[in-house]
Motif scaffolding. Sequence first.
Motif, PDB file in Angstrom:
ATOM      1  N   MET A   1      66.409 141.991  44.379  1.00 21.26           N
ATOM      2  CA  MET A   1      65.137 142.412  43.832  1.00 21.26           C
ATOM      3  C   MET A   1      64.676 141.359  42.843  1.00 21.26           C
ATOM      4  SD  MET A   1      64.060 145.716  41.627  1.00 21.26           S
ATOM      5  CE  MET A   1      62.988 146.647  42.660  1.00 21.26           C
ATOM      6  N   ARG A   2      63.484 140.903  43.027  1.00 22.00           N
ATOM      7  CA  ARG A   2      62.892 139.914  42.136  1.00 22.00           C
ATOM      8  C   ARG A   2      61.964 140.622  41.162  1.00 22.00           C
ATOM      9  NH1 ARG A   2      60.744 134.353  42.034  1.00 22.00           N
ATOM     10  NH2 ARG A   2      60.040 134.266  39.905  1.00 22.00           N
ATOM     11  N   ILE A   3      62.027 140.248  39.894  1.00 24.03           N
ATOM     12  CA  ILE A   3      61.169 140.833  38.872  1.00 24.03           C
ATOM     13  C   ILE A   3      60.216 139.756  38.369  1.00 24.03           C
ATOM     14  CG2 ILE A   3      61.097 141.913  36.601  1.00 24.03           C
ATOM     15  CD1 ILE A   3      63.900 143.019  37.202  1.00 24.03           C
TER      16      ILE A   3
ATOM     17  N   VAL B   1      53.756 135.357  43.856  1.00 23.13           N
ATOM     18  CA  VAL B   1      54.304 136.514  44.564  1.00 23.13           C
ATOM     19  C   VAL B   1      54.186 136.296  46.073  1.00 23.13           C
ATOM     20  CG1 VAL B   1      54.080 138.990  44.971  1.00 23.13           C
ATOM     21  CG2 VAL B   1      53.814 138.096  42.658  1.00 23.13           C
ATOM     22  N   ALA B   2      53.044 135.804  46.525  1.00 18.60           N
ATOM     23  CA  ALA B   2      52.830 135.558  47.956  1.00 18.60           C
ATOM     24  C   ALA B   2      53.824 134.531  48.496  1.00 18.60           C
ATOM     25  CB  ALA B   2      51.400 135.087  48.201  1.00 18.60           C
ATOM     26  N   LYS B   3      54.075 133.477  47.754  1.00 13.37           N
ATOM     27  CA  LYS B   3      55.048 132.466  48.180  1.00 13.37           C
ATOM     28  C   LYS B   3      56.439 133.071  48.290  1.00 13.37           C
ATOM     29  CE  LYS B   3      52.739 128.357  46.419  1.00 13.37           C
ATOM     30  NZ  LYS B   3      52.816 127.244  45.451  1.00 13.37           N
ATOM     31  N   HIS B   4      56.814 133.899  47.311  1.00 11.74           N
ATOM     32  CA  HIS B   4      58.125 134.536  47.321  1.00 11.74           C
ATOM     33  C   HIS B   4      58.278 135.427  48.555  1.00 11.74           C
ATOM     34  CE1 HIS B   4      61.744 136.476  45.784  1.00 11.74           C
ATOM     35  NE2 HIS B   4      61.182 137.634  46.137  1.00 11.74           N
ATOM     36  N   VAL B   5      57.271 136.250  48.832  1.00 14.00           N
ATOM     37  CA  VAL B   5      57.323 137.169  49.965  1.00 14.00           C
ATOM     38  C   VAL B   5      57.401 136.398  51.274  1.00 14.00           C
ATOM     39  CG1 VAL B   5      56.014 138.918  51.249  1.00 14.00           C
ATOM     40  CG2 VAL B   5      56.169 139.052  48.762  1.00 14.00           C
ATOM     41  N   LYS B   6      56.640 135.328  51.381  1.00 14.92           N
ATOM     42  CA  LYS B   6      56.616 134.533  52.609  1.00 14.92           C
ATOM     43  C   LYS B   6      57.966 133.853  52.859  1.00 14.92           C
ATOM     44  CE  LYS B   6      54.143 130.882  54.951  1.00 14.92           C
ATOM     45  NZ  LYS B   6      53.345 129.708  54.790  1.00 14.92           N
TER      46      LYS B   6
ATOM     47  N   TYR C   1      59.411 143.683  41.853  1.00 14.69           N
ATOM     48  CA  TYR C   1      58.787 144.478  40.809  1.00 14.69           C
ATOM     49  C   TYR C   1      57.870 143.565  40.008  1.00 14.69           C
ATOM     50  CZ  TYR C   1      58.103 147.396  36.710  1.00 14.69           C
ATOM     51  OH  TYR C   1      57.525 148.123  35.707  1.00 14.69           O
ATOM     52  N   ILE C   2      56.637 144.011  39.788  1.00 17.35           N
ATOM     53  CA  ILE C   2      55.671 143.251  38.999  1.00 17.35           C
ATOM     54  C   ILE C   2      55.403 144.060  37.733  1.00 17.35           C
ATOM     55  CG2 ILE C   2      53.384 142.219  38.908  1.00 17.35           C
ATOM     56  CD1 ILE C   2      53.459 142.203  42.018  1.00 17.35           C
TER      57      ILE C   2
ATOM     58  N   SER D   1      57.860 146.837  48.203  1.00 15.63           N
ATOM     59  CA  SER D   1      58.810 146.344  49.192  1.00 15.63           C
ATOM     60  C   SER D   1      58.033 145.510  50.206  1.00 15.63           C
ATOM     61  CB  SER D   1      59.535 147.504  49.879  1.00 15.63           C
ATOM     62  OG  SER D   1      58.625 148.340  50.535  1.00 15.63           O
ATOM     63  N   TYR D   2      58.747 144.601  50.834  1.00 11.05           N
ATOM     64  CA  TYR D   2      58.095 143.747  51.821  1.00 11.05           C
ATOM     65  C   TYR D   2      59.017 143.558  53.017  1.00 11.05           C
ATOM     66  CZ  TYR D   2      60.674 140.163  49.173  1.00 11.05           C
ATOM     67  OH  TYR D   2      61.639 139.458  48.512  1.00 11.05           O
ATOM     68  N   ALA D   3      58.400 143.451  54.160  1.00 15.28           N
ATOM     69  CA  ALA D   3      59.129 143.258  55.410  1.00 15.28           C
ATOM     70  C   ALA D   3      58.267 142.405  56.332  1.00 15.28           C
ATOM     71  CB  ALA D   3      59.429 144.603  56.060  1.00 15.28           C
TER      72      ALA D   3
END
Length: 67
Positions: free
Chosen positions: A1-3, A12-17, A25-26, A33-35
């Motif tokens: 989990m990244r905070i 955030v978009a770069k991290h998810v990609k 968590y922001i 959550s992302y998938a």
Amino acid sequence: MRIFQKYQPLLVAKHVKVFFSGRLYIHGRGAFSYAKGMIVMPDNAKPEHKKTVKEINQLITQMQSLA
């Protein structure tokens, strides 16, 4: 989990990609959550959550079209 301490949509978009699936968590926005490289809309999403999910997913889509 990244905070994330601050809401920075591009970061955030770069991290998810890059990490493709997981949770984050922001601070001030909540948990997400992302998938499959996109943020998943929570079942009981508030308007602020919906706005955040939409904004980040649009950035991810733009990043993918540039590559």
